[in-house]
Design a protein around this motif. Sequence first.
Motif, mmCIF file in Angstrom:
data_model
loop_
_atom_site.group_PDB
_atom_site.id
_atom_site.type_symbol
_atom_site.label_atom_id
_atom_site.label_comp_id
_atom_site.label_asym_id
_atom_site.label_seq_id
_atom_site.Cartn_x
_atom_site.Cartn_y
_atom_site.Cartn_z
ATOM 1 N N ARG A 183 7.890 -7.885 9.785
ATOM 2 C CA ARG A 183 7.118 -7.975 8.546
ATOM 3 C C ARG A 183 5.707 -7.435 8.757
ATOM 4 N NH1 ARG A 183 8.332 -8.178 3.168
ATOM 5 N NH2 ARG A 183 6.625 -9.156 1.981
ATOM 6 N N ASP A 184 5.306 -6.462 7.946
ATOM 7 C CA ASP A 184 3.933 -5.968 7.933
ATOM 8 C C ASP A 184 3.195 -6.754 6.842
ATOM 9 O OD1 ASP A 184 1.575 -4.513 7.247
ATOM 10 O OD2 ASP A 184 2.388 -2.734 8.235
ATOM 11 N N LYS A 185 2.459 -7.770 7.263
ATOM 12 C CA LYS A 185 1.835 -8.683 6.295
ATOM 13 C C LYS A 185 0.725 -8.014 5.501
ATOM 14 C CE LYS A 185 2.927 -12.790 9.044
ATOM 15 N NZ LYS A 185 2.387 -13.958 9.788
ATOM 16 N N LYS A 186 0.069 -7.033 6.111
ATOM 17 C CA LYS A 186 -1.035 -6.345 5.421
ATOM 18 C C LYS A 186 -0.544 -5.677 4.139
ATOM 19 C CE LYS A 186 -4.193 -2.412 5.999
ATOM 20 N NZ LYS A 186 -4.662 -1.344 6.932
ATOM 21 N N HIS A 187 0.650 -5.052 4.226
ATOM 22 C CA HIS A 187 1.148 -4.295 3.089
ATOM 23 C C HIS A 187 2.277 -4.998 2.339
ATOM 24 C CE1 HIS A 187 -0.478 -1.267 5.972
ATOM 25 N NE2 HIS A 187 -1.046 -0.812 4.884
ATOM 26 N N GLY A 188 2.777 -6.089 2.905
ATOM 27 C CA GLY A 188 3.860 -6.807 2.239
ATOM 28 C C GLY A 188 5.172 -6.044 2.228
ATOM 29 N N VAL A 189 5.496 -5.408 3.374
ATOM 30 C CA VAL A 189 6.744 -4.649 3.482
ATOM 31 C C VAL A 189 7.397 -4.972 4.826
ATOM 32 C CG1 VAL A 189 5.942 -2.739 2.019
ATOM 33 C CG2 VAL A 189 5.539 -2.648 4.509
ATOM 34 N N TRP A 190 8.660 -4.574 4.951
ATOM 35 C CA TRP A 190 9.379 -4.704 6.220
ATOM 36 C C TRP A 190 9.412 -3.340 6.920
ATOM 37 C CZ3 TRP A 190 10.736 -9.291 8.174
ATOM 38 C CH2 TRP A 190 10.857 -10.373 7.302
ATOM 39 N N PRO A 212 -0.319 5.123 14.100
ATOM 40 C CA PRO A 212 -0.733 3.760 13.802
ATOM 41 C C PRO A 212 -0.943 3.478 12.316
ATOM 42 C CG PRO A 212 -2.473 4.973 14.925
ATOM 43 C CD PRO A 212 -1.222 5.790 15.040
ATOM 44 N N ASP A 213 -1.316 4.503 11.543
ATOM 45 C CA ASP A 213 -1.578 4.271 10.124
ATOM 46 C C ASP A 213 -0.485 4.851 9.241
ATOM 47 O OD1 ASP A 213 -2.173 6.833 10.772
ATOM 48 O OD2 ASP A 213 -4.201 6.848 9.931
ATOM 49 N N ALA A 214 0.723 4.960 9.783
ATOM 50 C CA ALA A 214 1.815 5.551 9.003
ATOM 51 C C ALA A 214 2.110 4.742 7.747
ATOM 52 C CB ALA A 214 3.071 5.672 9.866
ATOM 53 N N VAL A 215 2.083 3.421 7.842
ATOM 54 C CA VAL A 215 2.365 2.598 6.658
ATOM 55 C C VAL A 215 1.238 2.753 5.640
ATOM 56 C CG1 VAL A 215 2.826 0.270 5.805
ATOM 57 C CG2 VAL A 215 3.711 0.965 8.025
ATOM 58 N N ASP A 216 -0.019 2.830 6.130
ATOM 59 C CA ASP A 216 -1.140 3.057 5.216
ATOM 60 C C ASP A 216 -0.916 4.318 4.384
ATOM 61 O OD1 ASP A 216 -2.459 0.842 6.117
ATOM 62 O OD2 ASP A 216 -4.015 1.928 7.207
ATOM 63 N N HIS A 217 -0.521 5.398 5.064
ATOM 64 C CA HIS A 217 -0.338 6.673 4.366
ATOM 65 C C HIS A 217 0.854 6.626 3.419
ATOM 66 C CE1 HIS A 217 -3.543 8.893 6.214
ATOM 67 N NE2 HIS A 217 -3.133 8.567 7.417
ATOM 68 N N LEU A 218 1.892 5.906 3.807
ATOM 69 C CA LEU A 218 3.030 5.765 2.902
ATOM 70 C C LEU A 218 2.594 5.026 1.638
ATOM 71 C CD1 LEU A 218 6.015 5.882 2.118
ATOM 72 C CD2 LEU A 218 6.330 3.745 3.393
ATOM 73 N N MET A 219 1.876 3.911 1.817
ATOM 74 C CA MET A 219 1.433 3.141 0.655
ATOM 75 C C MET A 219 0.518 3.973 -0.234
ATOM 76 S SD MET A 219 2.924 0.188 0.792
ATOM 77 C CE MET A 219 4.337 1.037 1.480
ATOM 78 N N GLU A 220 -0.320 4.798 0.418
ATOM 79 C CA GLU A 220 -1.207 5.683 -0.349
ATOM 80 C C GLU A 220 -0.395 6.654 -1.187
ATOM 81 O OE1 GLU A 220 -4.276 9.357 0.513
ATOM 82 O OE2 GLU A 220 -3.643 8.038 2.144
ATOM 83 N N SER A 221 0.629 7.241 -0.566
ATOM 84 C CA SER A 221 1.441 8.219 -1.284
ATOM 85 C C SER A 221 2.198 7.585 -2.442
ATOM 86 C CB SER A 221 2.432 8.893 -0.318
ATOM 87 O OG SER A 221 3.444 7.988 0.080
ATOM 88 N N LEU A 222 2.445 6.276 -2.321
ATOM 89 C CA LEU A 222 3.137 5.563 -3.398
ATOM 90 C C LEU A 222 2.156 5.004 -4.432
ATOM 91 C CD1 LEU A 222 5.724 3.534 -1.265
ATOM 92 C CD2 LEU A 222 6.125 5.641 -2.558
ATOM 93 N N GLY A 223 0.858 5.284 -4.206
ATOM 94 C CA GLY A 223 -0.154 4.789 -5.130
ATOM 95 C C GLY A 223 -0.415 3.313 -4.984
ATOM 96 N N ARG A 224 -0.219 2.761 -3.780
ATOM 97 C CA ARG A 224 -0.366 1.311 -3.589
ATOM 98 C C ARG A 224 -1.479 0.965 -2.607
ATOM 99 N NH1 ARG A 224 5.908 -0.764 -3.216
ATOM 100 N NH2 ARG A 224 6.671 0.404 -5.018
ATOM 101 N N GLY A 225 -2.370 1.903 -2.321
ATOM 102 C CA GLY A 225 -3.411 1.599 -1.349
ATOM 103 C C GLY A 225 -4.731 2.231 -1.716
ATOM 104 N N PRO A 226 -5.848 1.719 -1.176
ATOM 105 C CA PRO A 226 -7.173 2.213 -1.515
ATOM 106 C C PRO A 226 -7.676 3.280 -0.556
ATOM 107 C CG PRO A 226 -7.381 0.210 -0.244
ATOM 108 C CD PRO A 226 -5.899 0.495 -0.371
ATOM 109 N N TRP A 227 -6.755 3.917 0.209
ATOM 110 C CA TRP A 227 -7.199 4.799 1.270
ATOM 111 C C TRP A 227 -7.541 6.178 0.729
ATOM 112 C CZ3 TRP A 227 -2.777 1.933 1.074
ATOM 113 C CH2 TRP A 227 -2.845 0.722 1.751
#
Length: 337
Positions: free
Chosen positions: A29-36, A70-85
């Motif tokens: 579980r990635d708690k920061k992003h709320g995904v598995w 290390p920031d692969a999930v960050d970039h995925l969330m960004e591409s999905l419009g779910r992050g402030p990056w």
Amino acid sequence: MISAQAAKKQASAYLRDEGSGLSAVHASRDKKHGVWVVGYRDPKQPDETLDGGALVVTDEGEVHSIGSTPDAVDHLMESLGRGPWGAEEGVWSREDESLALLADEDTEEAAGLVALAASRRPWPAVLGEELEKPYFRELMRFIDLERLRGAVYPPPGDMFAAFHLTPYEKVKVVILGQDPYHQPDHASGLCFSVPRDIARLPTSLRNIQAAMVRDGFTPPPHGDLTSWARQDVLLLNTALTVRDAEPNSHAKEWREFTAAVITKLNERRRPIVFVLWGNPAQSTRDLIDEDRHEVITAPHPSARGLAQTQFREAGTFAEVNRRLKALDAGDVDWGIA
């Protein structure tokens, strides 16, 4: 929130639909992003470390493939419009970032993921946009599937060795070959080079050494050309992988990427000496601006008969150094061990 078991089930269905033959083995579980974050293995080789990325499963049941930076999930969330990056950078875009892993409980698999991340980052500061294109991602998927079906050379960690050893901004010579050696333990990711423990050198390498002698250079007592790469000679094949015992088996798949690399090199302001050995290499000549760069051609080193004689007598190594000196770029010590 969906359970870990449900996330693994979704990931397994995704892998099955992709025809990969892999299976999900654990979910963290990635708690920061709320995904598995779901890892996977080859069920036919359960004890082997699998070089690969990971899958992200959202609580809505969506499945996405990611790399292992290390920031692969960050970039995925960004591409999905779910992050402030910040907006532009992709998973593979920063050349100097560390290769720490995503949350992963399996240290052996972690090592494999780190190796894959490094192996799939050829000049990311230069080729970053290319690495994000659909064709390149499809190419990487194709190579992964080929490795599951049988032996493919070189090994994953050496696929982009030429780029890792010779940085873009330092390239002064490009030797362009055909595809890697198609027998076990020979291909190293550098065109025409073999590991030092290979006793009987391939025909192409023996002809290269004969050409060196004719040009006044003493070949090293082995076939490892790493020293050339460290002297700013990019040892590049037109195809970077090959099936066991099947020369040119991946030539078509790599064509677009190789053309992109040559195009990027051609954009360099500082002149480069391009050495094009054989027809596949010479087919890239129209991508090179010969008003700015130098081009030297010769038959392929594995040629036979008259073409073999022409290769050995072409004077390639002496001519490269002559042109480098004319460009005030120094020369290459071809005989260094």
